[in-house]
Design an enzyme around this catalytic site. Sequence first.
Site, PDB file in Angstrom:
ATOM      1  N   ARG A   1      59.965  76.027 125.466  1.00 53.90           N
ATOM      2  CA  ARG A   1      60.699  77.233 125.862  1.00 53.90           C
ATOM      3  C   ARG A   1      61.267  77.135 127.268  1.00 53.90           C
ATOM      4  NH1 ARG A   1      56.541  81.965 123.757  1.00 53.90           N
ATOM      5  NH2 ARG A   1      56.229  81.143 121.641  1.00 53.90           N
TER       6      ARG A   1
ATOM      7  N   LYS B   1      50.476  76.916 110.442  1.00 52.08           N
ATOM      8  CA  LYS B   1      50.435  77.920 111.498  1.00 52.08           C
ATOM      9  C   LYS B   1      50.832  79.253 110.863  1.00 52.08           C
ATOM     10  CE  LYS B   1      52.816  79.249 115.772  1.00 52.08           C
ATOM     11  NZ  LYS B   1      53.724  78.802 116.853  1.00 52.08           N
TER      12      LYS B   1
ATOM     13  N   THR C   1      57.060  75.371 119.298  1.00 51.93           N
ATOM     14  CA  THR C   1      58.410  75.937 119.171  1.00 51.93           C
ATOM     15  C   THR C   1      59.402  74.854 118.750  1.00 51.93           C
ATOM     16  OG1 THR C   1      57.777  77.352 121.054  1.00 51.93           O
ATOM     17  CG2 THR C   1      59.965  77.660 120.160  1.00 51.93           C
TER      18      THR C   1
ATOM     19  N   GLU D   1      48.955  72.950 123.253  1.00 54.39           N
ATOM     20  CA  GLU D   1      50.327  73.053 122.731  1.00 54.39           C
ATOM     21  C   GLU D   1      51.251  73.522 123.845  1.00 54.39           C
ATOM     22  OE1 GLU D   1      52.968  76.036 119.923  1.00 54.39           O
ATOM     23  OE2 GLU D   1      50.846  75.716 119.368  1.00 54.39           O
TER      24      GLU D   1
END
Length: 203
Positions: A41, A125, A65, A37
């Site tokens: 960011r 998640k 994210t 993953e």
Amino acid sequence: MSLLDLAPVIPVVVIEDVDSAVPLARALVAGGLPVIEVTLRTPAAREAIARIADEVPEATVGAGTIRTTEDISASVAAGAEFLVTPGTTLALVEALDSSGVPYLPGAATVSEAMALAERGIKELKFFPAEAAGGVPYLKSLTGPLPDVRFCPTGGIRVNTAPDYLALPNVGCVGGTWLTPADALAAWDWSRVEKLASEAAALR
């Protein structure tokens, strides 16, 4: 096969230098962790996903994210094979449903998990795992939500991961410890591979 069953640990990586993406991915795969993953960011994230998707076919690369519909479309266009969100809104989950790729929507409360389960989404998640209650919290959900499975992420380390993986409602964990910033800065891929090997052996 479910994303939660591909590996005991999904490396959650922050890539600052796009040129490090391919050797990083190769080190993780060599260590036994093929699911990666890449978090959105940094400015390098999308290009990093594209390079891994193009040059490391044995890796299953996803984008983390995910917060907006634009994040979804751009990540899929870059080659992301799955999507992960920190939390979930109605608009976001509708866009995820239309993305054409698997996804893990973020949930931290019973109500959030129930709302997603009502939509038929039963692999989630759990974030931020440690701050939101950790192992005891997830263990308490096995009774009321027996058909929901989680990938807890956030604050988990190699010494605490086995406690999560022992729970019947946990398929895998997300971990940032596999790609320390100093190892990435030094391009120390042997260290990354060693950490990945240790994590892969957790199950």
